[in-house]
Design a protein around this motif. Structure first.
Motif, short mmCIF file in Angstrom:
data_model
loop_
_atom_site.label_atom_id
_atom_site.label_comp_id
_atom_site.label_asym_id
_atom_site.label_seq_id
_atom_site.Cartn_x
_atom_site.Cartn_y
_atom_site.Cartn_z
N GLU A 32 0.87 -1.19 0.00
CA GLU A 32 0.00 0.00 0.00
C GLU A 32 0.90 1.23 0.00
O GLU A 32 1.75 1.39 0.88
CB GLU A 32 -0.92 0.02 1.22
CG GLU A 32 -1.86 1.20 1.25
CD GLU A 32 -2.78 1.18 2.45
OE1 GLU A 32 -3.32 2.25 2.79
OE2 GLU A 32 -2.96 0.10 3.06
N GLY A 33 0.72 2.08 -1.00
CA GLY A 33 1.55 3.27 -1.10
C GLY A 33 3.01 2.89 -1.26
O GLY A 33 3.37 2.12 -2.15
N SER A 34 3.86 3.41 -0.40
CA SER A 34 5.29 3.09 -0.46
C SER A 34 5.69 2.05 0.57
O SER A 34 6.87 1.97 0.96
CB SER A 34 6.12 4.37 -0.26
OG SER A 34 6.06 5.18 -1.41
N ASP A 46 9.37 0.81 0.89
CA ASP A 46 9.84 0.39 -0.43
C ASP A 46 10.42 1.59 -1.16
O ASP A 46 9.69 2.42 -1.70
CB ASP A 46 8.68 -0.22 -1.22
CG ASP A 46 9.12 -0.71 -2.59
OD1 ASP A 46 10.34 -0.71 -2.86
OD2 ASP A 46 8.24 -1.12 -3.37
N PHE A 47 11.76 1.68 -1.20
CA PHE A 47 12.43 2.74 -1.94
C PHE A 47 13.15 2.18 -3.17
O PHE A 47 14.14 2.72 -3.63
CB PHE A 47 13.39 3.52 -1.04
CG PHE A 47 12.83 4.86 -0.62
CD1 PHE A 47 11.56 4.97 -0.09
CD2 PHE A 47 13.57 6.02 -0.76
CE1 PHE A 47 11.03 6.21 0.28
CE2 PHE A 47 13.07 7.26 -0.39
CZ PHE A 47 11.79 7.36 0.12
N VAL A 53 9.51 0.52 -11.16
CA VAL A 53 8.30 0.08 -11.87
C VAL A 53 7.03 0.68 -11.29
O VAL A 53 6.24 1.29 -12.01
CB VAL A 53 8.21 -1.47 -11.86
CG1 VAL A 53 6.84 -1.93 -12.34
CG2 VAL A 53 9.30 -2.06 -12.74
N THR A 54 6.80 0.52 -9.99
CA THR A 54 5.52 0.92 -9.40
C THR A 54 5.52 2.43 -9.18
O THR A 54 5.65 2.93 -8.06
CB THR A 54 5.26 0.16 -8.08
OG1 THR A 54 6.39 0.29 -7.22
CG2 THR A 54 5.02 -1.31 -8.36
N ALA A 55 5.33 3.15 -10.27
CA ALA A 55 5.45 4.61 -10.26
C ALA A 55 4.46 5.27 -9.32
O ALA A 55 4.75 6.31 -8.72
CB ALA A 55 5.27 5.15 -11.68
N LEU A 56 3.27 4.69 -9.17
CA LEU A 56 2.24 5.25 -8.29
C LEU A 56 2.25 4.62 -6.90
O LEU A 56 1.37 4.90 -6.08
CB LEU A 56 0.86 5.07 -8.91
CG LEU A 56 0.62 5.66 -10.30
CD1 LEU A 56 -0.82 5.44 -10.73
CD2 LEU A 56 0.97 7.14 -10.34
N GLY A 57 3.22 3.78 -6.65
CA GLY A 57 3.22 3.03 -5.40
C GLY A 57 2.36 1.79 -5.54
O GLY A 57 1.92 1.42 -6.63
N GLU A 381 7.63 9.89 3.90
CA GLU A 381 8.42 8.77 3.40
C GLU A 381 9.90 9.10 3.38
O GLU A 381 10.74 8.25 3.68
CB GLU A 381 7.95 8.39 1.99
CG GLU A 381 6.58 7.74 1.92
CD GLU A 381 5.45 8.75 1.89
OE1 GLU A 381 4.28 8.33 1.88
OE2 GLU A 381 5.72 9.99 1.89
N ILE A 382 10.25 10.33 3.03
CA ILE A 382 11.67 10.72 2.98
C ILE A 382 12.26 10.74 4.38
O ILE A 382 13.40 10.31 4.60
CB ILE A 382 11.82 12.08 2.28
CG1 ILE A 382 11.44 11.94 0.80
CG2 ILE A 382 13.26 12.59 2.41
CD1 ILE A 382 11.40 13.24 0.04
N ALA A 383 11.50 11.21 5.36
CA ALA A 383 11.99 11.21 6.74
C ALA A 383 12.21 9.79 7.24
O ALA A 383 13.23 9.49 7.89
CB ALA A 383 11.00 11.94 7.64
#
Length: 406
Positions: A32-34, A46-47, A53-57, A381-383
């Motif tokens: 779900e999402g990232s 998931d980074f 591939v999963t551009a939209l997450g 997500e970046i944090a």
């Protein structure tokens, strides 16, 4: 999932799967999402996004709705017929790529298939008078035989030699290109950023010179955008950063957002080279795949995710540099295709430590970590990534640098 169940899936994988990918790291069951979850309920950031591939997450509502709607309408008819999603996607890709009215699109199911089509395009253009095809050292264009001939990785090629003839691998420098180019070259294949080589960028101005030289000598310029396309680098396609138009581009990965699809987009006279009977794909361009790709690309466009990739990419690179790890010697790439150069050949150890901590990244080679998250990532997500990656680097650095200096 208990340890007995874990042993069971690993035993099943070892018994039933061909070992081309080696032992699988984990059994992932939901996304779900990232974020992803394994069979024991553990969550991972998931980074890597399935390798860009999963551009939209994962499980994005636009992706889920498109799959469900089209699967209930029409999934496959063969390429004796056209379908509305196929025609819509072809027109969309031509528009985004700047291919013009005379551009044309061939659909396959993967990046390597797109490059196989491009290889044939080059051969048709070259004929007997132009037997040479140029590709770059450190290039990766796929694992089928034609695409593998373009790939400059001896370990991948040697077990399957002899390769199709005529391909020459040259250093990724302007000087080497100028020396190699002549009127016997049918095509030059390039990646704007060499992702599998550790996210290596071409020299500044390379694509402009490549365009000038290929035009001068009558060769095709074919740009492999399989990893760099669909907004990943902060523009729709990597070549657009240099303001040039190639003769053809190959696409896959992010254009399907997780659904298998590949494409060759040909520009100008190159678009007329493939004629009836010269190439084909049973599943290529089927209505299910093309409907999903249309939905993914429309969402990337409408949600401003190309700009997000550009801006968040800067943010991620600054975050990595801000960690201040002695193990990190540089950060490469553009947009959300990022390579982290390491001071020692311990990328696999960093990846393993990150996974234990709940972060998925990739070892592109022994001394480079590749980062390619969904284009939808934000501050949260970046944090989370920064904390987890810093911990993984610290865990490995304490041992790796001591051993290196001993």
């Amino acid at each position: 999932m208990n340890s007995q169940a874990t042993d069971s899936w690993r035993q099943s994988a070892d018994r039933d799967l061909i070992l081309n990918a080696g032992p699988r790291f984990e059994l992932l069951v939901r996304g779900e999402g990232s974020h992803l979850w394994d069979g024991e309920g553990r969550r991972y950031l998931d980074f890597l996004a399935g390798i860009a591939v999963t551009a939209l997450g994962h499980s994005h509502p636009v992706f889920v709705e498109a799959v469900s709607r089209q699967a209930g309408t029409l999934a496959h008819v063969s390429n004796y017929f056209a379908t509305p999603p196929q025609l819509e996607l072809a027109a969309r890709l031509k528009r985004l790529a700047g291919a013009g009215e005379d551009g044309r699109v061939f659909f396959g199911n993967s990046g390597t298939e797109a490059n196989e089509a491009a290889f044939k395009l080059a051969r048709l253009h070259g004929g007997a008078e132009r037997p040479r095809i140029l590709s770059l050292e450190n290039a990766f264009h796929g694992r089928t035989i034609g695409a593998l001939a373009l790939t400059a990785k001896a370990s991948m090629r040697e077990p399957f030699e002899p390769m199709p003839g005529g391909v020459e691998h040259i250093p990724a420098t302007i000087e080497a290109l100028e020396a190699a180019m002549d009127d016997r070259v049918a095509a030059l294949f390039v990646e704007p950023i060499q992702g599998e080589a550790g996210v290596l960028e071409l020299p500044e101005g390379y694509l402009k010179v490549a365009r000038e030289l290929t035009t001068k000598h009558g060769a095709l310029l074919i740009v492999d955008e399989i990893q760099t396309g669909a907004g990943r680098t902060g523009d729709w396609f990597g070549y657009q950063h240099e303001g040039i138009l190639p003769d053809a581009i190959t696409l896959a990965k992010g254009i399907g957002g997780g659904f298998p699809i590949g494409a060759l987009v040909a520009f100008g006279p190159a678009a007329a080279l493939l004629q009836p009977g010269s190439h084909g794909s049973t599943f290529g361009g089927n209505p299910l795949a093309t409907a999903v790709s249309n939905a993914v690309l429309e969402e990337i466009e409408q949600a401003g995710l190309v700009r997000n990739a550009r801006e968040r990419g800067v943010q991620v690179r600054e975050a990595i540099e801000g960690i201040g790890s002695p193990l990190v010697t540089g950060v490469r790439g553009r947009g959300l295709l990022i390579g982290v150069a390491l001071a020692a050949p311990v990328a696999s150890l960093v990846v393993s430590a990150a996974q234990r901590l709940g972060l998925i990244v990739n070892a592109a080679n022994a001394s480079s970590v590749r980062i390619a998250p969904a284009l939808t990532i934000g501050d949260a997500e970046i944090a989370e990534f920064t904390d987890l990656f810093a911990a993984a680097l610290a865990e490995v650095a304490a041992t790796a640098l001591t051993e290196t200096n001993a």
